[in-house]
Design a protein around this motif. Structure first.
Motif, PDB file in Angstrom:
ATOM      1  N   ASN A  43       0.854  -1.189   0.000  1.00 25.79           N
ATOM      2  CA  ASN A  43       0.000   0.000   0.000  1.00 25.79           C
ATOM      3  C   ASN A  43       0.889   1.238   0.000  1.00 25.79           C
ATOM      4  O   ASN A  43       1.722   1.397   0.887  1.00 25.79           O
ATOM      5  CB  ASN A  43      -0.885   0.047   1.259  1.00 25.79           C
ATOM      6  CG  ASN A  43      -1.789  -1.147   1.377  1.00 25.79           C
ATOM      7  OD1 ASN A  43      -2.461  -1.517   0.431  1.00 25.79           O
ATOM      8  ND2 ASN A  43      -1.803  -1.759   2.549  1.00 25.79           N
ATOM      9  N   ASN A  45       0.237   4.719   0.725  1.00 16.59           N
ATOM     10  CA  ASN A  45      -0.838   5.562   1.260  1.00 16.59           C
ATOM     11  C   ASN A  45      -0.538   7.049   1.159  1.00 16.59           C
ATOM     12  O   ASN A  45      -1.465   7.856   1.079  1.00 16.59           O
ATOM     13  CB  ASN A  45      -1.134   5.196   2.713  1.00 16.59           C
ATOM     14  CG  ASN A  45      -1.835   3.855   2.823  1.00 16.59           C
ATOM     15  OD1 ASN A  45      -2.289   3.303   1.827  1.00 16.59           O
ATOM     16  ND2 ASN A  45      -1.906   3.326   4.025  1.00 16.59           N
ATOM     17  N   SER A  81      -2.254  -7.643  -3.554  1.00 16.65           N
ATOM     18  CA  SER A  81      -2.666  -6.382  -4.177  1.00 16.65           C
ATOM     19  C   SER A  81      -1.569  -5.336  -4.090  1.00 16.65           C
ATOM     20  O   SER A  81      -0.719  -5.369  -3.201  1.00 16.65           O
ATOM     21  CB  SER A  81      -3.945  -5.842  -3.525  1.00 16.65           C
ATOM     22  OG  SER A  81      -3.709  -5.497  -2.177  1.00 16.65           O
ATOM     23  N   THR A  83      -1.697  -1.128  -4.044  1.00 16.39           N
ATOM     24  CA  THR A  83      -2.635  -0.012  -3.944  1.00 16.39           C
ATOM     25  C   THR A  83      -1.889   1.311  -3.928  1.00 16.39           C
ATOM     26  O   THR A  83      -0.937   1.486  -3.166  1.00 16.39           O
ATOM     27  CB  THR A  83      -3.490  -0.131  -2.658  1.00 16.39           C
ATOM     28  OG1 THR A  83      -4.214  -1.361  -2.694  1.00 16.39           O
ATOM     29  CG2 THR A  83      -4.455   1.029  -2.532  1.00 16.39           C
ATOM     30  N   ALA A  85      -2.950   4.998  -3.082  1.00 17.50           N
ATOM     31  CA  ALA A  85      -4.046   5.745  -2.458  1.00 17.50           C
ATOM     32  C   ALA A  85      -4.190   7.138  -3.066  1.00 17.50           C
ATOM     33  O   ALA A  85      -3.263   7.657  -3.696  1.00 17.50           O
ATOM     34  CB  ALA A  85      -3.808   5.850  -0.950  1.00 17.50           C
ATOM     35  N   ILE A 105      -4.901  -1.496  -7.490  1.00 20.39           N
ATOM     36  CA  ILE A 105      -5.919  -0.507  -7.127  1.00 20.39           C
ATOM     37  C   ILE A 105      -5.301   0.882  -7.188  1.00 20.39           C
ATOM     38  O   ILE A 105      -4.292   1.145  -6.534  1.00 20.39           O
ATOM     39  CB  ILE A 105      -6.458  -0.776  -5.706  1.00 20.39           C
ATOM     40  CG1 ILE A 105      -7.037  -2.191  -5.612  1.00 20.39           C
ATOM     41  CG2 ILE A 105      -7.497   0.286  -5.317  1.00 20.39           C
ATOM     42  CD1 ILE A 105      -7.273  -2.670  -4.197  1.00 20.39           C
ATOM     43  N   ALA A 107      -6.513   4.655  -6.474  1.00 17.00           N
ATOM     44  CA  ALA A 107      -7.603   5.467  -5.921  1.00 17.00           C
ATOM     45  C   ALA A 107      -7.720   6.786  -6.672  1.00 17.00           C
ATOM     46  O   ALA A 107      -6.746   7.287  -7.251  1.00 17.00           O
ATOM     47  CB  ALA A 107      -7.350   5.732  -4.442  1.00 17.00           C
ATOM     48  N   THR A 136     -10.783   3.497  -8.090  1.00 12.72           N
ATOM     49  CA  THR A 136     -11.851   3.681  -7.115  1.00 12.72           C
ATOM     50  C   THR A 136     -12.367   5.114  -7.075  1.00 12.72           C
ATOM     51  O   THR A 136     -11.679   6.047  -7.450  1.00 12.72           O
ATOM     52  CB  THR A 136     -11.361   3.297  -5.704  1.00 12.72           C
ATOM     53  OG1 THR A 136     -10.298   4.167  -5.335  1.00 12.72           O
ATOM     54  CG2 THR A 136     -10.871   1.864  -5.671  1.00 12.72           C
TER      55      THR A 136
END
Length: 167
Positions: A43, A45, A81, A83, A85, A105, A107, A136
């Motif tokens: 992730n 973030n 995954s 990601t 963010a 993913i 975002a 997303t």
């Protein structure tokens, strides 16, 4: 600045790596997380993940510095995954790859930055492979492409490979 890659081959534990804070995480060489029974999650973030490009020097100010391996990430396992963010940034040095057996993913409000002036023509900036690809909330991500210092040639900025797209 991590010029050595991260790696794991565990079948007994899930692995999660989360980048927080506004700073820069530079990652070189191939980071590989091999497992089919567990999940491998990265992730981003906050801040920026920069994947070192092909032929990139460990110290750009020193012409005699050694070349760092091209940054790439491989996350095995269908539950794995990657990601990015909202507000986080992925910077591509060129010749990079991100691969996950699960989901990539991105975002809304995340940014992918590409500087093709850092890599040679006929090189793909980023190859992205995933079991599924999700954007997303609002279905919008930002792309930044710096077109200065380009040599003549054809540049592939992002090459998708082997994933189902969903938003």
């Amino acid at each position: 600045d991590m010029q050595d890659a991260l790696a794991s081959k565990t079948e007994s534990h899930d692995i999660t790596i989360t980048k927080t804070g506004a700073g820069l995480w530079k990652l070189g060489n191939q980071s590989t997380f091999e497992t089919s029974a567990k999940t491998n999650i990265i992730n981003i973030n906050e801040g920026t993940l920069y994947l070192d490009g092909e032929n990139e020097k460990s110290d750009p100010a020193n012409p005699d510095a050694p070349v760092v391996g091209t940054g790439s990430i491989r996350l095995d396992g269908t539950g794995s995954s990657f990601t990015l963010a909202g507000g986080a940034r992925l910077e591509i040095g060129g010749g990079n790859a991100i691969s996950t057996g699960g989901t990539a993913i991105f975002a809304a409000g995340s940014t992918i930055g590409i500087n093709p002036g850092n890599f040679t023509a006929d090189t793909t900036g980023l190859t992205l492979k995933a079991g599924a690809f999700n954007i997303t909330t609002g279905n919008k991500i930002n792309f930044y492409v710096n077109l200065t210092n380009l040599d003549y040639g054809t540049y592939s900025l992002i090459t998708p490979g082997g994933f189902d797209f969903s938003a």
